[in-house]
Design an enzyme around this catalytic site. Structure first.
Site, PDB file in Angstrom:
ATOM      1  N   LYS A  22       0.841  -1.213   0.000  1.00  0.00           N
ATOM      2  CA  LYS A  22       0.000   0.000   0.000  1.00  0.00           C
ATOM      3  C   LYS A  22       0.866   1.251   0.000  1.00  0.00           C
ATOM      4  CE  LYS A  22      -1.676   1.472   4.150  1.00  0.00           C
ATOM      5  NZ  LYS A  22      -1.335   2.853   4.504  1.00  0.00           N
ATOM      6  N   ASN A  23       1.879   1.258   0.890  1.00  0.00           N
ATOM      7  CA  ASN A  23       2.644   2.491   1.069  1.00  0.00           C
ATOM      8  C   ASN A  23       3.640   2.757  -0.060  1.00  0.00           C
ATOM      9  OD1 ASN A  23       1.126   2.947   3.283  1.00  0.00           O
ATOM     10  ND2 ASN A  23       2.702   2.402   4.791  1.00  0.00           N
ATOM     11  N   ARG A  91      -4.680  10.705   4.438  1.00  0.00           N
ATOM     12  CA  ARG A  91      -3.547  11.588   4.632  1.00  0.00           C
ATOM     13  C   ARG A  91      -2.537  11.491   3.486  1.00  0.00           C
ATOM     14  NH1 ARG A  91       1.232  12.435   6.507  1.00  0.00           N
ATOM     15  NH2 ARG A  91       1.522  14.360   7.678  1.00  0.00           N
ATOM     16  N   CYS A 115      -5.071  12.967  13.362  1.00  0.00           N
ATOM     17  CA  CYS A 115      -5.082  11.569  12.990  1.00  0.00           C
ATOM     18  C   CYS A 115      -4.981  10.784  14.281  1.00  0.00           C
ATOM     19  CB  CYS A 115      -3.876  11.340  12.084  1.00  0.00           C
ATOM     20  SG  CYS A 115      -3.489   9.639  11.800  1.00  0.00           S
ATOM     21  N   ARG A 120       0.277  14.769  13.003  1.00  0.00           N
ATOM     22  CA  ARG A 120       1.018  14.423  11.780  1.00  0.00           C
ATOM     23  C   ARG A 120       1.259  15.665  10.936  1.00  0.00           C
ATOM     24  NH1 ARG A 120      -1.036   8.844   9.369  1.00  0.00           N
ATOM     25  NH2 ARG A 120       1.003   8.940   8.392  1.00  0.00           N
ATOM     26  N   PRO A 121       2.257  16.453  11.326  1.00  0.00           N
ATOM     27  CA  PRO A 121       2.534  17.702  10.609  1.00  0.00           C
ATOM     28  C   PRO A 121       3.134  17.434   9.224  1.00  0.00           C
ATOM     29  CG  PRO A 121       4.246  17.291  12.238  1.00  0.00           C
ATOM     30  CD  PRO A 121       3.231  16.197  12.393  1.00  0.00           C
ATOM     31  N   ASP A 123       5.408  19.898   8.045  1.00  0.00           N
ATOM     32  CA  ASP A 123       6.422  20.958   7.976  1.00  0.00           C
ATOM     33  C   ASP A 123       7.653  20.537   7.178  1.00  0.00           C
ATOM     34  OD1 ASP A 123       6.626  19.194  10.270  1.00  0.00           O
ATOM     35  OD2 ASP A 123       8.382  20.346  10.865  1.00  0.00           O
ATOM     36  N   LEU A 124       8.041  19.277   7.287  1.00  0.00           N
ATOM     37  CA  LEU A 124       9.268  18.854   6.587  1.00  0.00           C
ATOM     38  C   LEU A 124       9.046  18.811   5.064  1.00  0.00           C
ATOM     39  CD1 LEU A 124      10.315  16.003   9.067  1.00  0.00           C
ATOM     40  CD2 LEU A 124      11.408  18.252   8.831  1.00  0.00           C
ATOM     41  N   ASP A 306       4.559   0.515  12.114  1.00  0.00           N
ATOM     42  CA  ASP A 306       3.349  -0.108  11.558  1.00  0.00           C
ATOM     43  C   ASP A 306       3.172  -1.556  12.017  1.00  0.00           C
ATOM     44  OD1 ASP A 306       2.781   2.244  10.286  1.00  0.00           O
ATOM     45  OD2 ASP A 306       3.512   1.625   8.320  1.00  0.00           O
ATOM     46  N   ARG A 398      -8.914  -0.337   4.590  1.00  0.00           N
ATOM     47  CA  ARG A 398      -8.059   0.722   4.017  1.00  0.00           C
ATOM     48  C   ARG A 398      -6.704   0.163   3.623  1.00  0.00           C
ATOM     49  NH1 ARG A 398      -8.380   6.443   6.847  1.00  0.00           N
ATOM     50  NH2 ARG A 398      -6.996   6.712   5.084  1.00  0.00           N
TER      51      ARG A 398
END
Ligand code: EPU
Length: 419
Positions: A22-23, A91, A115, A120-121, A123-124, A306, A398
């Site tokens: 999935k990822n 996300r 979340c 879960r920012p 910014d990076l 995970d 999901r």
């Protein structure tokens, strides 16, 4: 809304084929936005998160076709604003920002909300885009990135909790069409990042070092269509092996990539389960008992966050005291309260779970809170006395392709009930 009822106690035996990751598939599908030519992606798992991504691509103007596990995307003309209604559901939608910025020099996506696995920012991701010359604007819950041109730069993407997987993907996808060379330091080393890079290379990108902490990208003028096979899902693989460990007997996973599984196989083996690996298979033999462990999650090649919830389920049933520290998402312990309702003895001390193994768990009605927490409840249910009723199973759908059917084929007794 479906629910799942797990009737505990049935041992697992046999083999199960691992689906595509999935990822990996999510950012790879987003990367098809980088070319006007058709791209063909195989071994795409049938999951609701993948469905959301394909819907976003269609809404952005792409022609999308899906025939079983193969998806063809043609992004001849694209819009640059991803619709909120779909983006809010997942996300990972954030990873259309990089390719749209690279190709169209602008992109707008709604900011991902909170979340259940923690703050879960992004910014990076944004720091990376800014280094490539983009301006970042926030308005009405959206983030817009735009640049007159994308210029190569040296960027460090390491944050307080380590490197960022989708952030590395996003910056790499924007940088492949940049003017000049981009160096990403503190890059995520996950196999899914390397898989995306291999697809981008097949499209004509010039990338070195993906899968290490430093990725070097030489910008090219344009990319072309390509075909790609998604790598096996290492978390699905780890989940089935942990299921085998928890309830016993022999289970073989096939079409897996053992070299991506070391950080999962090592602790399972330390806990006393017998493991043998083949070229693309792993067999785990268990008599349903094991030894306690001390583990901490960290970015790849460390033990994956995970797999933390599933490992909590296993260690809840292993005699002795185990300790798991969550370093990537320190608040990712929603499964603990539900496991306790099934009789587990777990004490949370900040980001550390101290697990005192109990001889048996007992079935109970429980609530799935996120993807991996739900998988942990299914695993606990396999071992528990009586039946475990898991509500809100859309979380499982999901990210796990037919988890209940695959476990039943190994001998589990799981019913899915339409409510
Ligand atoms: N972080 C920041 N700033 C950022 C981005 C991340 O501080 O801009 C922090 C996060 O809050 C977290 C850490 O960095 O503490 C790592 O987050 P990362 O960005 O790596 O997570 P992600 O890329 O959003 C992917 C997976 C997750 C997986 C994490 C970590 C996908 C679609 N998602 O998320 O998968 O947990 O990497 O390995 O690839 C799952 O499949 O169940 C799942 C949640």
């Amino acid at each position: 809304m479906d629910k799942i009822i797990v009737h505990g106690g049935a041992k697992l035996t046999g083999s199960v084929r691992i689906s595509g990751s999935k990822n990996s598939a999510l950012p790879i599908l987003a990367a098809t936005l980088l070319t006007k030519e058709p791209c063909v992606i195989s071994r795409v798992p049938d999951l609701s998160d993948i469905h959301y991504m394909l819907t976003i691509l269609s809404e952005l103007g792409c022609e999308v076709e899906r025939a079983s596990g193969t998806v063809t995307v043609k992004a001849e003309n694209v819009l640059t604003e991803a619709p909120y209604d779909i983006v809010r559901k997942m996300r990972a939608s954030i990873c259309v920002l990089g390719p749209l910025l690279g190709r169209e020099k602008e992109a707008t996506v709604s900011l991902p909300g909170g979340c259940v696995i923690g703050d879960r920012p992004i910014d990076l991701h944004l720091r990376g885009f800014e280094a490539l010359g983009a301006a970042v604007r926030f308005r009405s819950g959206n983030v817009k990135v735009l640049a007159p041109e994308i210029r190569g730069a040296t960027i460090n993407l390491r944050g307080k909790f380590g490197s960022t997987v989708l952030g590395t993907d996003n910056v790499m996808m924007a940088a492949v069409l940049a003017e000049g060379t981009t160096v990403i330091d503190g890059a995520a080393e996950e196999p899914e990042v390397e898989d995306l890079a291999n697809f981008l290379i097949a499209m004509g990108a010039k990338i070195e070092g993906a899968g290490t902490r430093r990725i070097i990208i030489e910008g090219v003028k344009e990319l072309h269509g390509a075909e790609h096979d998604v790598i096996p899902d290492r978390i699905e693989a780890g989940t089935f092996l942990t299921a085998a460990a928890i309830i016993g007997n022999d289970v073989t996973i096939t079409r897996a990539e053992p070299k991506h599984l070391k950080a999962i196989l090592d602790p399972l083996s330390q806990a006393g389960f017998l493991i043998s690996t083949g070229k693309d298979t792993v067999t785990l033999r268990s008599n349903g008992t094991g030894h306690p462990l001390k583990l901490e999650t960290s970015p790849y090649p460390g033990f994956p966050t995970d797999m933390q919830a599933q490992m909590c389920a296993l260690l809840s049933t292993v005699d002795g005291i185990s300790v798991i520290t969550e370093n990537v998402f320190p608040q990712r312990f929603m499964h603990v309260a539900e496991l306790k309702r099934m009789g587990a003895n777990i004490e949370l001390q900040g980001a550390t779970a101290v697990i005192n193994g109990v001889g048996k768990l007992s079935g109970a009605p429980v609530m799935a809170s996120d993807l991996r927490a739900s998988a942990a409840l299914v695993l606990a249910g396999l071992k528990a006395e009586n039946s475990t009723e898991i509500n809100r199973v859309y979380h499982i759908d999901r990210g796990y392709e037919s988890l209940d059917e695959k476990l039943n084929a190994l001998g589990a007794q799981i019913e899915r009930v339409k409510v």
